[in-house]
Design an enzyme around this catalytic site. Sequence first.
Site, PDB file in Angstrom:
ATOM      1  N   HIS A  18       4.130  39.920-110.847  1.00 44.37           N
ATOM      2  CA  HIS A  18       4.225  40.568-112.160  1.00 44.37           C
ATOM      3  C   HIS A  18       4.167  42.072-111.989  1.00 44.37           C
ATOM      4  CE1 HIS A  18      -0.071  41.337-112.063  1.00 44.37           C
ATOM      5  NE2 HIS A  18      -0.346  40.052-111.985  1.00 44.37           N
ATOM      6  N   HIS A  21       1.797  43.826-109.491  1.00 33.85           N
ATOM      7  CA  HIS A  21       2.198  43.826-108.080  1.00 33.85           C
ATOM      8  C   HIS A  21       3.265  44.880-107.833  1.00 33.85           C
ATOM      9  CE1 HIS A  21       1.089  39.456-108.832  1.00 33.85           C
ATOM     10  NE2 HIS A  21       0.205  39.836-107.922  1.00 33.85           N
ATOM     11  N   CYS A 126     -16.859  31.370-108.580  1.00 34.80           N
ATOM     12  CA  CYS A 126     -15.676  31.220-109.435  1.00 34.80           C
ATOM     13  C   CYS A 126     -14.536  30.680-108.586  1.00 34.80           C
ATOM     14  CB  CYS A 126     -15.254  32.543-110.068  1.00 34.80           C
ATOM     15  SG  CYS A 126     -13.662  32.407-110.921  1.00 34.80           S
ATOM     16  N   CYS A 129     -11.474  33.074-108.593  1.00 34.17           N
ATOM     17  CA  CYS A 129     -11.654  34.267-107.751  1.00 34.17           C
ATOM     18  C   CYS A 129     -11.779  33.869-106.277  1.00 34.17           C
ATOM     19  CB  CYS A 129     -12.929  35.023-108.103  1.00 34.17           C
ATOM     20  SG  CYS A 129     -12.899  35.856-109.682  1.00 34.17           S
ATOM     21  N   CYS A 144     -17.264  33.849-115.441  1.00 37.08           N
ATOM     22  CA  CYS A 144     -16.635  34.835-114.568  1.00 37.08           C
ATOM     23  C   CYS A 144     -16.175  36.015-115.430  1.00 37.08           C
ATOM     24  CB  CYS A 144     -15.434  34.221-113.848  1.00 37.08           C
ATOM     25  SG  CYS A 144     -14.437  35.460-113.000  1.00 37.08           S
ATOM     26  N   HIS A 147     -12.194  35.935-115.259  1.00 38.13           N
ATOM     27  CA  HIS A 147     -11.440  34.769-115.727  1.00 38.13           C
ATOM     28  C   HIS A 147     -12.028  34.107-116.965  1.00 38.13           C
ATOM     29  CE1 HIS A 147     -10.237  35.092-111.419  1.00 38.13           C
ATOM     30  NE2 HIS A 147      -9.084  35.045-112.031  1.00 38.13           N
ATOM     31  N   LYS A 296      -6.393  44.203-118.512  1.00 40.87           N
ATOM     32  CA  LYS A 296      -5.586  44.472-117.328  1.00 40.87           C
ATOM     33  C   LYS A 296      -4.625  43.315-117.070  1.00 40.87           C
ATOM     34  CE  LYS A 296      -7.822  42.216-113.486  1.00 40.87           C
ATOM     35  NZ  LYS A 296      -7.623  42.049-112.081  1.00 40.87           N
ATOM     36  N   LYS A 299      -3.627  38.445-112.090  1.00 43.68           N
ATOM     37  CA  LYS A 299      -2.893  37.287-111.614  1.00 43.68           C
ATOM     38  C   LYS A 299      -3.182  36.062-112.455  1.00 43.68           C
ATOM     39  CE  LYS A 299      -6.541  36.648-108.190  1.00 43.68           C
ATOM     40  NZ  LYS A 299      -6.864  36.821-106.784  1.00 43.68           N
TER      41      LYS A 299
HETATM   42 ZN   LIG Z   1     -13.019  34.552-111.515  1.00 46.30          ZN
END
Ligand SMILES: [Zn+2]
Length: 532
Positions: A18, A21, A126, A129, A144, A147, A296, A299
């Site tokens: 995306h 990156h 997580c 992660c 998390c 996430h 932000k 991913k």
């Molecule tokens: Zn996470």
Amino acid sequence: MSHYYVTTPIYYVNAAPHLGHAYTTIAADVIARHHRQRGEEVFFLTGTDEHGEPVADAAHALGLEPQELADRNAERFSALLPQIEASNDFFIRTTDPSHIAKVQEVLTRVRENGFVYEGTYEGWYCPRCADFKPENEIDPGNLCPIHHIELTREQEDSYFFELSAFQEPLERLYAERETFIAPRTRYNEALSFIRSGLRDVPLTRHRLTWGVPVPWDDEHVFYVWFDALLNYYSALSYARPGVDLTERFWPADCHVIAKDILRFHAVYWPALLMAAGLELPERVFVHGYLLMDGEKMSKSLGNVLDPFAVIERFGADALRFYLLRDVSFGQDGSVSTSSFEQRYESELANELGNLASRTLAMAVRYRDGVVPAVEPDPALAADFAGLSERVGELIDRTELTVALEEIWQRVRRCNRYVEERAPWQLAKDESRAGDLDRVLGTLMEGLRVVSVLLHPYLPASTETLLDALGAPDLALTGARLGAGTVARVTPIEPLFPKHAEPGGGAGNSTPRARGTSGGGSTSPAVSPESSA
Ligand SMILES: [Zn+2]
């Protein structure tokens, strides 16, 4: 010949590429291209991070082997690179057998050096992660912070890396090398984490199989972060078949990363290198997030803007320019389609595009494309003095947005110069032919110099422009007014066509100064048609 080694992080294959990156890769590419212009031998590395639990889980959910999923997704990351005009020298995959062998070699050395021991780890983990979370980073509800999913309590046998042994060496490193991490806020953040007291961290995972096998215990694989970090070192040993580039390029000059992986690069990575007896990188530059709707682009979140769509409509140069222009590199900043379109129109089309087409058109119209070599007009030369050096210093500090602004001021200066000198007036007066030569020659030099300096940001359009000027040399030594010779000028199509005005319209093809100072809109009525 001096050498320069720049890297992006390797991208986790568990998602599609995306804009985030693309952003990191474009920034590293600008640095790589600039250093090539200095005449340095550059190695620019990017690639994919392919091990760890999330990849294995995602693969199994699709009924695939982890390697099959990794192959499929690595291909998508590698396909992104030509689309954003990345000039990387190698694409590393952490499933490359040579990488795996190098990870085993280095981490065995870390163990032999006495920094690995056996123990049991327990903590909040997580799975997305692929990381245990320190207590002070867990969101309310045991979530998390990235996430927003519930963490799980995990306990397992592990080999530990003795990070605590590097408390003092790391504090010393930070005291001696104040630019090891930049910008300064990130340096402070990493240092304060170090000062809060370093605890040993798990080096291996017991229950997992999708990772680099631990050579001294086949029930373990290395924790994915150590495997991933070592890509920067391992790549040099096999990127060029038959040649080991390690001695030539290690240590790395600049790791470009986003702030979410600061701790790994600012704390674990130097500690690991010290434990292995390897030299430390020169610098880690930490950029901010591109924000859309305040979050932000990560991913794992769904709020992503597709860089492919932008590239398809406006070209990769426009995307590269926008990302480094609109968001100050190193800080967070919002990106949007509307601000992209505004920059495209007002700066790329109206400022650079217009400067290029009016300059080339006047040279063709008034001098048949051949302008005698002249001493540059001091009025413009003064404003270009020291520019190339200044841009180099800024790029050494990874101030990519400030460097671009320095160059852009000269694009604007050249447009003002056209208005001040009014070549179309000089052209009416035969006795001022020498003045016209000087103005046109100076202008073409200005255009040439800004094109050379803009090349890392706008590689395709500046090559078109320099070819049109008959001066394709990209070396930075030529980025001074009067240093080059513009040979024979040929007109070009608009570099940044305006999409709002369908192609072929008069507004599209008539060079016209816009947004320049002074009320006299006596812009040159020079159109490409009239010179044909
Ligand atoms: Zn996470």
